[in-house]
Design a protein around this motif. Structure first.
Motif, PDB file in Angstrom:
ATOM      1  N   GLN A  34       0.812  -1.217   0.000  1.00 36.15           N
ATOM      2  CA  GLN A  34       0.000   0.000   0.000  1.00 36.15           C
ATOM      3  C   GLN A  34       0.850   1.273   0.000  1.00 36.15           C
ATOM      4  OE1 GLN A  34      -3.124   0.034   2.960  1.00 36.15           O
ATOM      5  NE2 GLN A  34      -3.720  -2.085   2.524  1.00 36.15           N
ATOM      6  N   LEU A  35       2.166   1.098  -0.029  1.00 35.53           N
ATOM      7  CA  LEU A  35       3.079   2.242  -0.112  1.00 35.53           C
ATOM      8  C   LEU A  35       3.502   2.390  -1.562  1.00 35.53           C
ATOM      9  CD1 LEU A  35       5.229   1.554   3.092  1.00 35.53           C
ATOM     10  CD2 LEU A  35       3.268   3.083   2.850  1.00 35.53           C
ATOM     11  N   ASP A  36       2.940   3.375  -2.240  1.00 35.25           N
ATOM     12  CA  ASP A  36       3.081   3.504  -3.693  1.00 35.25           C
ATOM     13  C   ASP A  36       4.527   3.574  -4.161  1.00 35.25           C
ATOM     14  OD1 ASP A  36       0.354   3.451  -3.918  1.00 35.25           O
ATOM     15  OD2 ASP A  36       0.124   5.632  -4.021  1.00 35.25           O
ATOM     16  N   ASN A  37       5.380   4.212  -3.384  1.00 35.77           N
ATOM     17  CA  ASN A  37       6.747   4.435  -3.850  1.00 35.77           C
ATOM     18  C   ASN A  37       7.757   3.450  -3.268  1.00 35.77           C
ATOM     19  OD1 ASN A  37       6.093   6.704  -5.470  1.00 35.77           O
ATOM     20  ND2 ASN A  37       5.984   7.976  -3.650  1.00 35.77           N
ATOM     21  N   TRP A  38       7.268   2.391  -2.639  1.00 31.10           N
ATOM     22  CA  TRP A  38       8.193   1.397  -2.082  1.00 31.10           C
ATOM     23  C   TRP A  38       8.879   0.635  -3.212  1.00 31.10           C
ATOM     24  CZ3 TRP A  38      10.388  -0.072   2.401  1.00 31.10           C
ATOM     25  CH2 TRP A  38      10.983  -1.329   2.450  1.00 31.10           C
ATOM     26  N   ASN A  39      10.197   0.666  -3.205  1.00 33.57           N
ATOM     27  CA  ASN A  39      10.982  -0.065  -4.206  1.00 33.57           C
ATOM     28  C   ASN A  39      12.241  -0.575  -3.518  1.00 33.57           C
ATOM     29  OD1 ASN A  39      12.624  -0.974  -6.279  1.00 33.57           O
ATOM     30  ND2 ASN A  39      12.070   0.673  -7.684  1.00 33.57           N
ATOM     31  N   PRO A  40      12.332  -1.883  -3.256  1.00 37.80           N
ATOM     32  CA  PRO A  40      13.489  -2.412  -2.539  1.00 37.80           C
ATOM     33  C   PRO A  40      14.811  -2.171  -3.240  1.00 37.80           C
ATOM     34  CG  PRO A  40      12.151  -4.188  -3.467  1.00 37.80           C
ATOM     35  CD  PRO A  40      11.357  -2.933  -3.590  1.00 37.80           C
ATOM     36  N   ASP A  41      14.774  -1.895  -4.543  1.00 43.45           N
ATOM     37  CA  ASP A  41      16.019  -1.618  -5.269  1.00 43.45           C
ATOM     38  C   ASP A  41      16.671  -0.330  -4.787  1.00 43.45           C
ATOM     39  OD1 ASP A  41      15.653  -3.894  -6.783  1.00 43.45           O
ATOM     40  OD2 ASP A  41      14.700  -2.829  -8.457  1.00 43.45           O
ATOM     41  N   PHE A  42      15.868   0.538  -4.164  1.00 43.48           N
ATOM     42  CA  PHE A  42      16.385   1.823  -3.700  1.00 43.48           C
ATOM     43  C   PHE A  42      16.469   1.902  -2.177  1.00 43.48           C
ATOM     44  CE2 PHE A  42      14.306   2.861  -7.808  1.00 43.48           C
ATOM     45  CZ  PHE A  42      15.462   3.196  -8.516  1.00 43.48           C
ATOM     46  N   VAL A  43      16.288   0.758  -1.522  1.00 41.94           N
ATOM     47  CA  VAL A  43      16.333   0.719  -0.063  1.00 41.94           C
ATOM     48  C   VAL A  43      17.635   0.066   0.377  1.00 41.94           C
ATOM     49  CG1 VAL A  43      15.196  -0.108   2.029  1.00 41.94           C
ATOM     50  CG2 VAL A  43      13.813   0.564   0.059  1.00 41.94           C
ATOM     51  N   SER A  44      18.304   0.694   1.316  1.00 37.80           N
ATOM     52  CA  SER A  44      19.584   0.180   1.795  1.00 37.80           C
ATOM     53  C   SER A  44      19.440  -1.202   2.418  1.00 37.80           C
ATOM     54  CB  SER A  44      20.165   1.149   2.833  1.00 37.80           C
ATOM     55  OG  SER A  44      21.250   0.556   3.518  1.00 37.80           O
ATOM     56  N   ASP A  45      20.462  -2.037   2.235  1.00 34.48           N
ATOM     57  CA  ASP A  45      20.485  -3.348   2.886  1.00 34.48           C
ATOM     58  C   ASP A  45      20.447  -3.223   4.403  1.00 34.48           C
ATOM     59  OD1 ASP A  45      20.555  -4.664   0.506  1.00 34.48           O
ATOM     60  OD2 ASP A  45      22.725  -4.977   0.494  1.00 34.48           O
TER      61      ASP A  45
END
Length: 296
Positions: free
Chosen positions: A84-95
């Motif tokens: 439900q978080l429109d801009n969630w993208n794991p590719d841009f989230v730090s490990d």
């Protein structure tokens, strides 16, 4: 179910000042067309107000990780489904957030605690406490009066007697003193214990703080972010346990401030972050879950 045009207005967000700035409010209102009201308090006051019953009338709360546990444990937060978080993208989230126990293995059990606060379920489909500010704490100092800082012991170094400041938040200050005690071999522990100390470790840290306070080591203690900036910017103090943004704000006041790397001792005792929690039952009852998701 929760549209941005259906909830009670304005959206109510309680936070500490460094984490809810006017620019954030303006951008949110510009992008959503929804009025957002912020209530700025110290970290302790924010926690106390929510625990005191204002979770029913507020939509979102922002505190650091050391203060969110009480809200989660008292069922005052609502997990956010990642889909439900429109801009969630794991590719841009730090490990550091996706896999904290692997990426931050050097801080031991603290990484496990971080993972527990981040996610609400084992499958990691819901965020318990979505982050947006994060840091390793250190010391800010005025290079015109201090040559260098590489240990937490600088906070209680005799050469800066009466010229240092230290925070009043126990969950921050006690681990800082524990790092001094570890660096000087006064306690036997490892970095993973610093946020979950034994009774003996706690006693040693408190005794050290009391002894130094009574001896006049500290120019002042600080609770609010702005206090730490003012004390260093005015040169009332030359060294203190401030956050990196505070060091930058001191510089904006035309007072030099260097942020220490602590490279001769323990650093990274507390990988903290600040997040936004949807409040239970406030956000749901006021029909503002989607609005809080948009804020995240």
């Amino acid at each position: 179910e929760y549209g941005l045009d259906t909830g009670e207005r304005p959206v109510q967000w309680i936070a500490y000042p460094a984490a809810a700035r006017d620019e954030q409010v303006s951008k949110y209102e510009e992008l959503t067309g929804v009025e957002l009201n912020t209530s700025n308090n110290t970290i302790s006051e924010t926690q106390q107000r929510v625990l005191g019953g204002e979770n029913e009338s507020l939509d979102a709360a922002t505190v650091p990780t050391d203060s969110i546990g009480a809200l989660i444990d008292n069922d005052m937060t609502i997990p956010m489904p990642i889909d439900q978080l429109d801009n969630w993208n794991p590719d841009f989230v730090s490990d550091a957030f996706l896999n904290p126990t692997e990426r931050l293995s050097g801080i031991g059990a603290q990484a496990e605690a971080l993972s527990d606060i981040l996610y609400a379920d084992e499958d990691r489909t819901e965020l318990e406490f979505p982050p947006y500010i994060y840091n390793f704490d250190a010391i800010g100092y005025n290079p015109e009066f201090v040559d260098d800082v590489s240990l937490w012991s600088a906070l209680i170094d005799d050469q800066y007697h009466g010229e240092t400041i230290i925070g009043e938040t126990a969950a921050i200050t006690i681990p800082e003193i524990l790092m001094h005690l570890l660096d000087t071999d006064q306690i036997d522990a490892d970095v993973g214990q610093l946020n979950n100390p034994t009774r003996d470790m706690m006693d040693a840290a408190v005794d050290t703080l009391v002894d130094n306070k009574e001896a006049g080591q500290f120019r002042s203690t600080w609770e609010g972010y702005g206090e730490s900036v003012t004390l260093l910017a005015s040169e009332e103090a030359v060294l203190g346990d401030v956050w990196q943004p505070a060091a930058l704000d001191v510089r904006r006041e035309d007072t030099p401030c260097t942020y220490a790397t602590m490279d001769d001792g323990i650093q990274g005792y507390r990988f903290w972050y600040t997040g936004i929690a949807a409040l239970n039952p406030g956000a749901r009852d006021r029909n503002n879950l989607a609005e809080v998701h948009a804020l995240v």
